[in-house]
Design an enzyme around this catalytic site. Sequence first.
Site, mmCIF file in Angstrom:
data_model
loop_
_atom_site.group_PDB
_atom_site.id
_atom_site.type_symbol
_atom_site.label_atom_id
_atom_site.label_comp_id
_atom_site.label_asym_id
_atom_site.label_seq_id
_atom_site.Cartn_x
_atom_site.Cartn_y
_atom_site.Cartn_z
ATOM 1 N N ASP A 133 -0.190 5.261 0.914
ATOM 2 C CA ASP A 133 -0.467 6.241 1.966
ATOM 3 C C ASP A 133 -0.595 5.554 3.319
ATOM 4 O OD1 ASP A 133 -0.742 8.590 0.257
ATOM 5 O OD2 ASP A 133 -2.584 7.667 -0.460
ATOM 6 N N ASP A 182 -1.265 -0.723 6.071
ATOM 7 C CA ASP A 182 -1.369 -0.109 7.396
ATOM 8 C C ASP A 182 -2.778 -0.078 7.953
ATOM 9 O OD1 ASP A 182 -2.387 3.166 7.116
ATOM 10 O OD2 ASP A 182 -1.995 1.976 5.335
ATOM 11 N N ASP A 221 0.872 -1.167 0.000
ATOM 12 C CA ASP A 221 0.000 0.000 0.000
ATOM 13 C C ASP A 221 0.915 1.225 0.000
ATOM 14 O OD1 ASP A 221 -2.421 1.594 0.455
ATOM 15 O OD2 ASP A 221 -1.644 1.825 2.496
#
Length: 218
Positions: free
Chosen positions: A10, A167, A8
């Site tokens: 951001d 995250d 991922d």
Amino acid sequence: MTRAVIFDLDGTLIDSAPDIHAAANRLMDRYEFDQFSTAETRSFIGSGVPHFIGRCLRARGREDDTDLRARLIDDFMADYENAVSLTRVYPGVPEALSRLAADHALLGLCTNKPHGPARAVLEHLGLSDYFPVIIGGDSLPVRKPDPAPLHAAIAGLAARNVLYVGDSEIDAETALRADVRFALYTEGYRKSPASEIAHASAFSDFADLPRIVAKLLP
């Protein structure tokens, strides 16, 4: 068997919340809405630009105005592609990517950030050469947590032994639905305790990631 680590973006490789916050508030100023706090905009991140703008309008009591939503999405995208000056790489990311590449792991990106802004920020931060495959939030008709974007990244890398690193709850669900192992970076934008997010491994320091990859992708 070809090994790949797909990330991922951001909240995982980069802290882009300051740029997203600034872009959102420029948009709010243009349409004469009250500005958002950093914490508010961070809570909106993760599901792509249309969702982000929808959350902004919901917070201002205008979520049912579809024409306004379409205008805000267009205006935000025009600004967002160049919103890179406040974004920072998380500590240890370049070193971890370099180590993984040296260990012959293929690297890819699967993000809900649109492809153009994703590529622009990677180039700005000097990370783009690590990622021959970038699947953005507008690369397919669907976004994460639909597994199709992650499957597309895997296919683009021609990989069979894969770890997804993210995250958030959305990343964990994406990995689960794609039947891919998941490593959770705990210092990003998750909204739940790490213990409540399904993962094969969790880490707070990117110096630990090559060891985790070696364990999960032997």
